[in-house]
Design an enzyme around this catalytic site. Structure first.
Site, PDB file in Angstrom:
ATOM      1  N   ASP A 163       0.823  -1.205   0.000  1.00  0.00           N
ATOM      2  CA  ASP A 163       0.000   0.000   0.000  1.00  0.00           C
ATOM      3  C   ASP A 163       0.859   1.257   0.000  1.00  0.00           C
ATOM      4  O   ASP A 163       0.459   2.280  -0.539  1.00  0.00           O
ATOM      5  CB  ASP A 163      -0.924  -0.010   1.224  1.00  0.00           C
ATOM      6  CG  ASP A 163      -1.929   1.131   1.201  1.00  0.00           C
ATOM      7  OD1 ASP A 163      -2.685   1.223   0.211  1.00  0.00           O
ATOM      8  OD2 ASP A 163      -1.938   1.930   2.140  1.00  0.00           O
ATOM      9  N   ASP A 198       2.776   1.264  -3.769  1.00  0.00           N
ATOM     10  CA  ASP A 198       2.013   1.643  -4.964  1.00  0.00           C
ATOM     11  C   ASP A 198       1.987   3.159  -5.150  1.00  0.00           C
ATOM     12  O   ASP A 198       2.127   3.671  -6.270  1.00  0.00           O
ATOM     13  CB  ASP A 198       0.602   1.050  -4.966  1.00  0.00           C
ATOM     14  CG  ASP A 198      -0.253   1.484  -3.778  1.00  0.00           C
ATOM     15  OD1 ASP A 198       0.184   2.330  -2.976  1.00  0.00           O
ATOM     16  OD2 ASP A 198      -1.369   0.949  -3.644  1.00  0.00           O
ATOM     17  N   ASP A 208      -7.021   1.915  -5.159  1.00  0.00           N
ATOM     18  CA  ASP A 208      -6.276   1.784  -3.905  1.00  0.00           C
ATOM     19  C   ASP A 208      -7.188   1.882  -2.694  1.00  0.00           C
ATOM     20  O   ASP A 208      -7.185   1.005  -1.815  1.00  0.00           O
ATOM     21  CB  ASP A 208      -5.188   2.860  -3.859  1.00  0.00           C
ATOM     22  CG  ASP A 208      -4.358   2.783  -2.585  1.00  0.00           C
ATOM     23  OD1 ASP A 208      -3.998   1.666  -2.187  1.00  0.00           O
ATOM     24  OD2 ASP A 208      -4.068   3.832  -1.994  1.00  0.00           O
ATOM     25  N   ASP A 257      -8.418  -1.143  -0.111  1.00  0.00           N
ATOM     26  CA  ASP A 257      -8.027  -0.962   1.293  1.00  0.00           C
ATOM     27  C   ASP A 257      -9.200  -1.213   2.229  1.00  0.00           C
ATOM     28  O   ASP A 257      -9.070  -1.924   3.239  1.00  0.00           O
ATOM     29  CB  ASP A 257      -7.489   0.452   1.528  1.00  0.00           C
ATOM     30  CG  ASP A 257      -6.014   0.580   1.211  1.00  0.00           C
ATOM     31  OD1 ASP A 257      -5.366  -0.453   0.944  1.00  0.00           O
ATOM     32  OD2 ASP A 257      -5.500   1.710   1.217  1.00  0.00           O
TER      33      ASP A 257
END
Length: 204
Positions: free
Chosen positions: A65, A68, A85, A89
């Site tokens: 995370d 990226d 993203d 998450d």
């Protein structure tokens, strides 16, 4: 709560780690999806009570995370990547307490469900305000490189990572850990709703 400070500390090493990925032609979205898959593999690991493996997978997910975003900043940041993203998450965050519920539903169901409810509370007001902030061009100086407006609070990304790791380190204490963090998330949601409403109300 400490995400802005933490981001400043970890950004340089993440930038270094991202460089070889960029040279290999690996995209930010590929890192995002790979990290999500690794994180979701923690679910069966938890259900099977392989907590050490689950902890490693959770940490790899969180590393991805961070990577990226670092890859995106060295190539190209996109709204599509930011959307992917944040969406993955939120799915991952709720998947971990779900796994603990499935592993021992009789004892973990209530605490785990309350925690998932609190994640919905923090996430919904977070995303709702992000939409309004974009509409009204509200600045976000604490997170200038994020693809959307980030509302702070008592329970943010770092605190959530710590709690997910604590679950794996001390699975026998899932209930008290979950209940304490549920309270923190509910406080965060309440503050976000109040401050978000007041901020937007002043613009009308």
């Amino acid at each position: 709560m400490i995400d802005p400070l933490l981001n400043k500390i970890i950004r340089p090493p993440l930038a270094l780690a991202a460089k070889p990925l960029v040279r290999l032609g690996i995209t930010a979205n590929q890192v995002t999806v790979c990290g999500f898959v690794l994180g979701m593999m923690a679910v069966p690991a938890i259900i099977a009570e392989h907590f050490d493996l689950a902890l490693i997978l959770i940490l790899l997910n969180r590393l991805s995370d961070g990577l990226d975003g670092a890859v995106a900043r060295q190539t190209q940041t996109t709204d599509a990547g930011g959307f992917l993203d944040i969406s993955l998450d939120f799915i991952f965050y709720s998947a971990i307490p779900f796994a603990f519920i499935v592993s021992h539903p009789e004892q973990n169901a209530i605490a785990g469900s309350l925690l998932m409810l609190s994640f919905t509370a923090t996430g919904s007001c977070f995303l709702a305000f992000a939409i309004m902030a974009s509409k009204h061009n509200i600045d976000n100086p604490q997170y200038p490189n994020k693809s959307m407006h980030y509302m702070g609070g008592l329970a943010e990304g770092f605190e959530t990572i710590v709690v997910l790791c604590l679950f794996c380190l001390f699975p026998e204490n899932f209930i008290p850990i979950a209940l304490v963090y549920t309270a923190a998330c509910m406080i965060t949601a309440a503050v976000r709703i109040m401050t978000g409403y007041q901020t937007l109300n002043r613009l009308n």
